[in-house]
Design a protein around this motif. Structure first.
Motif, PDB file in Angstrom:
ATOM      1  N   THR A  16       0.808  -1.227   0.000  1.00 53.97           N
ATOM      2  CA  THR A  16       0.000   0.000   0.000  1.00 53.97           C
ATOM      3  C   THR A  16       0.838   1.273   0.000  1.00 53.97           C
ATOM      4  N   TYR A  17       2.118   1.147  -0.249  1.00 49.63           N
ATOM      5  CA  TYR A  17       3.038   2.278  -0.138  1.00 49.63           C
ATOM      6  C   TYR A  17       2.613   3.489  -0.966  1.00 49.63           C
ATOM      7  N   LYS A  18       2.312   3.302  -2.224  1.00 52.30           N
ATOM      8  CA  LYS A  18       1.992   4.442  -3.095  1.00 52.30           C
ATOM      9  C   LYS A  18       0.720   5.154  -2.648  1.00 52.30           C
ATOM     10  N   MET A  19      -0.286   4.396  -2.272  1.00 48.69           N
ATOM     11  CA  MET A  19      -1.530   4.988  -1.813  1.00 48.69           C
ATOM     12  C   MET A  19      -1.319   5.747  -0.499  1.00 48.69           C
ATOM     13  N   VAL A  20      -0.583   5.155   0.427  1.00 50.69           N
ATOM     14  CA  VAL A  20      -0.324   5.793   1.716  1.00 50.69           C
ATOM     15  C   VAL A  20       0.495   7.064   1.518  1.00 50.69           C
ATOM     16  N   LYS A  21       1.503   6.999   0.672  1.00 49.92           N
ATOM     17  CA  LYS A  21       2.336   8.181   0.401  1.00 49.92           C
ATOM     18  C   LYS A  21       1.482   9.312  -0.167  1.00 49.92           C
ATOM     19  N   ARG A  22       0.608   8.996  -1.103  1.00 48.70           N
ATOM     20  CA  ARG A  22      -0.261  10.006  -1.694  1.00 48.70           C
ATOM     21  C   ARG A  22      -1.199  10.611  -0.654  1.00 48.70           C
ATOM     22  N   ARG A  23      -1.767   9.770   0.207  1.00 49.52           N
ATOM     23  CA  ARG A  23      -2.680  10.259   1.243  1.00 49.52           C
ATOM     24  C   ARG A  23      -1.956  11.163   2.225  1.00 49.52           C
ATOM     25  N   ILE A  24      -0.755  10.791   2.627  1.00 50.17           N
ATOM     26  CA  ILE A  24       0.013  11.604   3.570  1.00 50.17           C
ATOM     27  C   ILE A  24       0.406  12.925   2.921  1.00 50.17           C
ATOM     28  N   THR A  25       0.841  12.882   1.682  1.00 47.83           N
ATOM     29  CA  THR A  25       1.217  14.102   0.966  1.00 47.83           C
ATOM     30  C   THR A  25       0.025  15.042   0.807  1.00 47.83           C
ATOM     31  N   ASP A  26      -1.156  14.473   0.580  1.00 49.64           N
ATOM     32  CA  ASP A  26      -2.365  15.280   0.410  1.00 49.64           C
ATOM     33  C   ASP A  26      -2.963  15.745   1.734  1.00 49.64           C
ATOM     34  N   PRO A  31      -4.117   6.465   9.719  1.00 46.40           N
ATOM     35  CA  PRO A  31      -3.587   6.004  11.005  1.00 46.40           C
ATOM     36  C   PRO A  31      -2.784   4.710  10.865  1.00 46.40           C
ATOM     37  N   GLY A  32      -1.933   4.468  11.825  1.00 43.28           N
ATOM     38  CA  GLY A  32      -1.179   3.225  11.852  1.00 43.28           C
ATOM     39  C   GLY A  32       0.051   3.221  10.983  1.00 43.28           C
ATOM     40  N   VAL A  33       0.544   4.387  10.605  1.00 43.63           N
ATOM     41  CA  VAL A  33       1.754   4.471   9.801  1.00 43.63           C
ATOM     42  C   VAL A  33       2.755   5.337  10.551  1.00 43.63           C
ATOM     43  N   PHE A  34       3.980   4.855  10.617  1.00 40.05           N
ATOM     44  CA  PHE A  34       5.060   5.594  11.260  1.00 40.05           C
ATOM     45  C   PHE A  34       6.083   5.978  10.206  1.00 40.05           C
ATOM     46  N   VAL A  49       7.985   9.337  13.562  1.00 43.96           N
ATOM     47  CA  VAL A  49       6.846  10.241  13.656  1.00 43.96           C
ATOM     48  C   VAL A  49       5.578   9.503  13.237  1.00 43.96           C
ATOM     49  N   PRO A  50       4.583   9.410  14.123  1.00 46.67           N
ATOM     50  CA  PRO A  50       3.299   8.855  13.687  1.00 46.67           C
ATOM     51  C   PRO A  50       2.700   9.757  12.616  1.00 46.67           C
ATOM     52  N   SER A  51       2.166   9.182  11.557  1.00 45.84           N
ATOM     53  CA  SER A  51       1.657   9.994  10.444  1.00 45.84           C
ATOM     54  C   SER A  51       0.522  10.927  10.875  1.00 45.84           C
ATOM     55  N   LEU A  52      -0.217  10.566  11.898  1.00 40.84           N
ATOM     56  CA  LEU A  52      -1.300  11.432  12.369  1.00 40.84           C
ATOM     57  C   LEU A  52      -0.773  12.756  12.914  1.00 40.84           C
ATOM     58  N   LEU A  53       0.470  12.782  13.369  1.00 37.35           N
ATOM     59  CA  LEU A  53       1.071  14.005  13.890  1.00 37.35           C
ATOM     60  C   LEU A  53       1.191  15.072  12.796  1.00 37.35           C
ATOM     61  N   LEU A  54       1.330  14.644  11.561  1.00 38.22           N
ATOM     62  CA  LEU A  54       1.477  15.585  10.445  1.00 38.22           C
ATOM     63  C   LEU A  54       0.202  16.369  10.167  1.00 38.22           C
ATOM     64  N   TYR A  59       2.529  21.546  13.257  1.00 34.27           N
ATOM     65  CA  TYR A  59       3.674  20.673  12.994  1.00 34.27           C
ATOM     66  C   TYR A  59       4.351  21.099  11.695  1.00 34.27           C
ATOM     67  N   PRO A  60       5.658  21.409  11.756  1.00 33.97           N
ATOM     68  CA  PRO A  60       6.356  21.891  10.556  1.00 33.97           C
ATOM     69  C   PRO A  60       6.652  20.753   9.575  1.00 33.97           C
ATOM     70  N   THR A  61       5.985  20.769   8.446  1.00 30.89           N
ATOM     71  CA  THR A  61       6.175  19.703   7.455  1.00 30.89           C
ATOM     72  C   THR A  61       6.941  20.171   6.221  1.00 30.89           C
ATOM     73  N   ASP A  62       7.186  21.464   6.092  1.00 35.23           N
ATOM     74  CA  ASP A  62       7.826  21.989   4.886  1.00 35.23           C
ATOM     75  C   ASP A  62       9.201  21.392   4.633  1.00 35.23           C
ATOM     76  N   SER A  63      10.035  21.357   5.642  1.00 39.11           N
ATOM     77  CA  SER A  63      11.404  20.870   5.462  1.00 39.11           C
ATOM     78  C   SER A  63      11.590  19.452   5.995  1.00 39.11           C
ATOM     79  N   LEU A  64      10.511  18.749   6.214  1.00 40.61           N
ATOM     80  CA  LEU A  64      10.580  17.395   6.752  1.00 40.61           C
ATOM     81  C   LEU A  64      11.055  16.429   5.669  1.00 40.61           C
ATOM     82  N   ARG A  65      12.179  15.743   5.924  1.00 37.42           N
ATOM     83  CA  ARG A  65      12.713  14.769   4.958  1.00 37.42           C
ATOM     84  C   ARG A  65      12.368  13.369   5.458  1.00 37.42           C
TER      85      ARG A  65
END
Length: 104
Positions: A16-26, A31-34, A49-54, A59-65
């Motif tokens: 589910t990597y691509k779908m999760v990445k897209r959801r987090i980016t959007d 939930p349930g992703v670190f 970082v738990p993804s829900l924190l984003l 929470y500063p996400t601009d420079s988050l690598r």
């Protein structure tokens, strides 16, 4: 957010990597992703970082690598160990940010 290349991916996130990445980016809830990130303050090796924190506005996400994704905290800890091991084998030191960014 900056998604690093190379990127470490946990076994439980592989399908589910691509779908999760897209959801987090959007900015959608997933939930349930670190996420494994390089430290924001320059101190330390990696942050988990738990993804829900984003989703928090403060929470500063601009420079988050983001260098990795895991389905559980245990898997994230195992991946941190793997990244540090790979860094030491490749560079001879534990400078994870330099290893992940391709810096010499």
């Amino acid at each position: 957010m900056i998604w690093n290349d190379p990127f470490y991916l946990g076994k439980n996130c592989f399908r589910t990597y691509k779908m999760v990445k897209r959801r987090i980016t959007d900015g959608l809830i997933h939930p349930g992703v670190f996420l494994l990130t390089l430290p924001r303050d320059g101190h330390g090796v990696l942050e988990i970082v738990p993804s829900l924190l984003l989703l928090q506005d403060s929470y500063p996400t601009d420079s988050l690598r983001i260098v990795g994704m895991a389905a559980t905290r245990r898997e994230a800890l195992s991946m941190v160990e793997q990244i540090v091991t790979d860094t030491v084998l490749a560079r001879g030191d534990a400078d994870v940010p330099a290893f992940m960014c391709g810096c010499e």
